[in-house]
Design an enzyme around this catalytic site. Structure first.
Site, PDB file in Angstrom:
ATOM      1  CG  HIS B 254      45.101  42.507  15.477  1.00 35.57           C
ATOM      2  ND1 HIS B 254      46.017  42.210  14.494  1.00 35.57           N
ATOM      3  CD2 HIS B 254      45.682  43.461  16.249  1.00 35.57           C
ATOM      4  CE1 HIS B 254      47.096  42.967  14.676  1.00 35.57           C
ATOM      5  NE2 HIS B 254      46.922  43.721  15.741  1.00 35.57           N
ATOM      6  NE  ARG B 274      49.780  44.809   9.938  1.00 37.99           N
ATOM      7  CZ  ARG B 274      48.706  45.348  10.490  1.00 37.99           C
ATOM      8  NH1 ARG B 274      48.059  46.313   9.863  1.00 37.99           N
ATOM      9  NH2 ARG B 274      48.266  44.949  11.664  1.00 37.99           N
TER      10      ARG B 274
END
Lengths: 254, 664
Positions: B254, B274
């Site tokens: 990740h 994000r």
């Protein structure tokens, strides 16, 4: 920036035990659970502790640090006085299994005693419509990670084993409140009065709102103000409102 | 005879995360007496760590969304290595699985018109993730947990016993899947063997069907977002039972884990940061992701910051910002920036949402992140950027299963969720994990039930296997595992994590992976000599010694497959073979347990073979433009010349109002 810290960790089992002293290295940024892991890896490989996520999300590593109910993974060493020994003990309200691990089955028993969500008749999956403002309150309660620190600290059961059968504790009274405030819960249509059950079956009356549960909640859920007090008020409304009382008596007779 | 607590059930589900609980609920609703084995306490499974959401094309926020688009995104994210049938079933069934959760009491965040809200996420064309702030996994686990309780309440009413038809065995660990013989002499699952944490006593459950739902393997790596339970148990149990694992080289790092302070290194920072507008910057303040858009994705991503920023409010006329590329791309980009000397003081990059959203909005949308950084790193994310870097998060590889039934190659054995392979290809999109758990958890529970119900005769437990399993589990107390000094399991584990992190990590090289395989042989010998102190009651040293077997088996699969695959794709990056190679797309790498002293003369425990990836069904291929397919498929696999004509027409209709979509 490392230093040697003195720890006292409760070691033992259901037959008894005591605080064992350890001297162990502490590094910058570490939490108490890091230190417990270092003890396991270097000095006490069989030291029993529950933990999973180490990020404050699963609620497994509940214990008492210097007498305060805490998640070990969210207690930073920098918040503790460096020159005093750190004492770690298991949660006091539940029977010890071994070292820092307790038997928390009380909570799973209580969880089963709260009737589940009742889906509304006539609404198929995908047809549920709820406004955000109507789900906010129940969502706050669903932030609960079931660390059981509130159950552990609540003085109704903390030193009163005899109260356990009649009292579900803040976590599960809050669960009743959560379902009661769920906009689509159809318990009432099924003849289930969640407010009354909080009072009569889960011991809501024993709570005298000292807010200890709110204070220890690692998720900062306002258990007392937002769950328990409103539940009490609504339960009281029902109990003492003569019309509601009459209505409920008639309904029960049916 | 070995002293063991003995139970009998119809279906045993090993694992109590999202996939396990969903499988168990299904099995119980199919009328099976169902046992759930839970390595930790009930409700603590690693699924609670999932933050962003559940991907399902309900189309609540953008009504253009549908399962075909979700399928396309999933295949693109996995670089077309996905088992197409799993990706298809997943995209088709995910909405039903989410809606069903509401009928069990789940409370998702809402849209203005009262539906389930959906958020943007990397690789998803439309806002698709059903969520609850950034604690969606907790909501999923709690809902399934409470559904299990409600089934138990039904049974209490009917039988006076909560556990009449579904029981949770908390803090039980399975160390072996047991097998018996059918009348025809064929090996079949007969049950499981394991130990109870609390007492250290052994148990068996006799059952004809076993569903593995044990999650992932992250604890074999040093920097990981995974909890201690993620030791590859189900992967190893499947191998040891004679089943196969597929594409184990694909491990997802990740892009955004915490990097400081050291004690929290690896803890996840949700992609929602994000998705909700957060941007990545290097130490020079540059939004570097614009430099890292690969050719295959160039058409779908913004070229300028201005376009990327406009996308948040107007998705029809702008392309999405490259911070929302699939995870493998972002993780590699961060890795490159840090390597080029443009990292933060603690070796990450900056993830900033503080300059992008008002403080109040950040606290509302990202409450767990706000809390996590404040409590663990003294960082207020509403006022300053976070420091983040890649962390081992998920394994795409797993038990090779039939896509429709979740059945492994051993009769009676099923696998669902992270432990199963194929669904995500070479890289999983965020949000596709929770939906995977629900879709294939249900399917595994269903087909395990059908299998168990149809069985004429239940295979019997074999006492020899039970004795052998007990002996194996007690080895660490006896210190009887071979010549040489006794070993501390914690030390062996730390060295294993360091080895995998350094040599089979995010960027791989042939010589390093080969060295890792050598080291794994040594570590395995040392793990066999691991000795533990104390007694069997709740002894973490002992548990770790037993878990080491699984981590070492799985690590060898990862390394062996990583050495074999000489290309870079998704969660497998070979510095010495940096290109994606269409010929490799057709190849699945299959691991199985080798005969002792393997046929290839190596000291490994794992045999590796290549197997063809089945061809994608024509109507599903027709969902893509030929020009896009050319980037992934070999010429021979492309649809014949007449079909593209029809497809282009069909696609033109579909894409008419989505100019940011499939145009190449």
């Amino acid at each position: 920036m490392s230093y040697q810290a003195n720890f006292r960790v409760w070691r033992g089992d259901s037959s008894g035990g005591g605080l064992e002293p350890y001297q162990v290295e502490v590094n910058e940024g570490e939490v108490v659970l890091d230190i417990v892991h270092r003890l396991q890896a270097t000095q006490a490989p069989d030291l029993a502790v529950r933990w999973n996520c180490k990020a404050g999300k699963c609620g497994s590593c509940s214990a008492e640090v210097n007498g305060r109910p805490r998640l070990l993974c969210m207690t930073r060493m920098s918040t503790l006085p460096p020159d005093e020994p750190v004492t770690i003990t298991p949660m006091r309200t539940f029977p010890v299994l071994r070292d820092l691990v307790t038997d928390v089955s009380f909570n799973y028993t209580k969880a089963r005693e709260v009737p589940s969500f009742v889906p509304p008749q006539g609404l198929k999956p995908g047809e549920y419509r709820m406004a955000q403002e109507d789900v906010n309150r129940s969502q706050e309660f669903r932030k609960c990670i079931e660390c059981f620190l509130c159950q552990n600290t609540c003085h109704v059961v903390r030193d009163h084993e005899e109260n356990k059968p009649a009292f579900s504790g803040p976590r599960f009274l809050m669960r009743v409140a959560e379902l009661d405030m769920h906009p689509l819960d159809a318990a009432a249509e099924e003849g289930l009065d969640r407010k009354r059950s909080a009072q009569e079956e889960h011991g809501l009356g024993m709570c005298n709102i000292t807010k200890c549960c709110t204070e220890v909640c690692p998720e900062h859920i306002k258990i007392t103000d937002n769950a328990l007090i409103p539940l009490k008020e609504r339960a009281v409304d029902r109990k003492y409102d003569p019309l509601v009382w009459l209505g409920s008596v008639i309904k029960r007779r049916k | 005879m070995t002293e063991v607590e003995r139970h009998t059930y119809d279906v045993v589900v090993v694992g109590a995360g999202g996939a396990g609980l969903r499988a168990a609920i299904e099995a119980r609703e199919q009328g099976m007496r169902t046992a759930i084995i839970c390595k930790s306490l009930f409700g603590k499974a690693h699924t609670v760590m999932a933050e962003g959401g559940i991907a399902a094309s309900m189309g609540n926020v953008n009504s253009d969304d549908n399962w075909q688009t979700h399928f396309r995104d999933t295949m693109r994210g996995g670089k077309f290595l996905n088992h197409w049938r799993m990706a298809e079933l997943h995209a088709q069934e995910a909405p039903d699985r989410v809606w069903e959760l509401e009928t069990w009491g789940a409370l998702f965040d809402r849209t203005k018109d009262g539906r389930i809200s959906q958020r943007n996420f990397g690789g998803h064309e439309y806002p698709r993730l059903a969520h609850v702030g950034d604690r969606t996994g907790l909501e999923l686990i709690r809902t399934l947990q409470q559904k299990v309780v409600s089934l138990q309440q039904e049974d209490f009413k009917e039988y006076g016993d909560h556990e009449a038809r579904i029981k949770v065995f908390q803090e039980y660990t399975v160390t072996r899947v047991l097998k018996g013989h059918s009348v025809r002499g064929e090996d079949r699952v007969s049950g499981v063997f394991g130990y109870q944490r609390e007492s250290g006593r052994f148990f068996t459950i006799e059952a004809p069907a076993v569903v593995l739902a044990t999650g992932g393997i992250g604890k074999s790596f040093k920097v990981t977002s995974n909890s201690w339970e993620y030791t590859g148990d189900g992967h190893a149990l499947a191998l040891l039972a004679g089943a196969t694992l597929v594409n184990m080289e694909f491990v997802q790092f990740h892009p955004t884990g915490m990097v400081w302070p050291p004690s929290v290194k690896g803890i996840l920072v949700t992609e929602s940061v994000r998705g909700d507008g957060g941007v990545l910057r290097n130490s020079e303040g540059k939004r570097f992701m614009f430099d890292y858009i690969p050719d295959v994705f160039r058409a779908q991503y913004a070229e300028t910051e201005a376009e990327g920023d406009r996308w948040y409010s107007d998705q029809a006329n702008n392309r999405r910002p490259p911070e929302l590329l699939p995870r493998d791309e972002v993780a590699r980009a961060i890795n490159s920036e840090v390597k080029a000397g443009r990292g933060t003081p603690h070796g990450g990059v900056y993830l900033d949402v503080s300059t992008r959203l008002p403080a109040e909005e950040i606290r509302r949308r990202l409450p767990s992140m706000h809390h996590q950084f404040k409590e663990l790193a003294d960082v207020d994310i509403t006022a300053e950027p976070m420091e983040v870097g890649p962390t081992c998060h998920y394994v795409m590889g797993g038990v090779e299963v039939d896509p429709d039934t979740a059945a492994a190659s051993v009769p009676g054995l099923y696998a669902a969720g992270e432990v199963a392979g194929g669904m995500h290809g070479s890289n999983r999109l965020g949000g596709n994990s929770l939906s995977d758990l629900l879709v294939f958890g249900r399917r595994a529970g269903l087909h395990a039930s059908l299998y168990a119900a149809a069985l004429a005769e239940r295979p019997e437990l074999d006492e020899e296997q039970i004795s052998a399993a007990a002996e194996e589990a007690l080895n660490p107390f006896e210190g009887t595992g071979g010549d040489g000094p006794s070993e501390n399991p914690y030390t062996v584990h730390q060295e294993l994590q360091q080895t995998m992190n350094d040599l089979v990590g995010i960027i791989r090289r042939e010589a390093e992976v080969a060295e890792a395989l050598q080291r794994l042989v040594g570590l395995r010998e040392r793990a066999e000599r691991a000795v533990v102190e104390g007694h069997r009651q709740f002894n973490p040293g002992w548990h770790l010694a037993l878990d080491l077997r699984n981590m070492l088996l799985v690590s060898e699969c990862v390394a062996r497959a990583a050495l074999e695959r000489t290309e870079s794709r998704g969660g497998h990056t070979r510095e010495d073979h940096p290109q994606m190679d269409s010929a490799w797309r057709k190849v699945n790498l299959i691991c199985s347990l080798a005969e002792k002293g393997g046929a290839d003369g190596s000291d490994g425990q794992i045999a590796l073979v290549r197997k063809d990836n089945p061809p994608i069904r024509a109507d599903l291929l027709a969902l893509f433009e030929t020009s896009e397919l050319k980037k992934y498929l070999t010429d021979g696999e492309l649809p014949s010349a007449t079909i593209p004509e029809q497809r282009t027409d069909a696609d033109a209709d579909v894409d008419a109002d989505v100019p940011d979509g499939a145009e190449q």
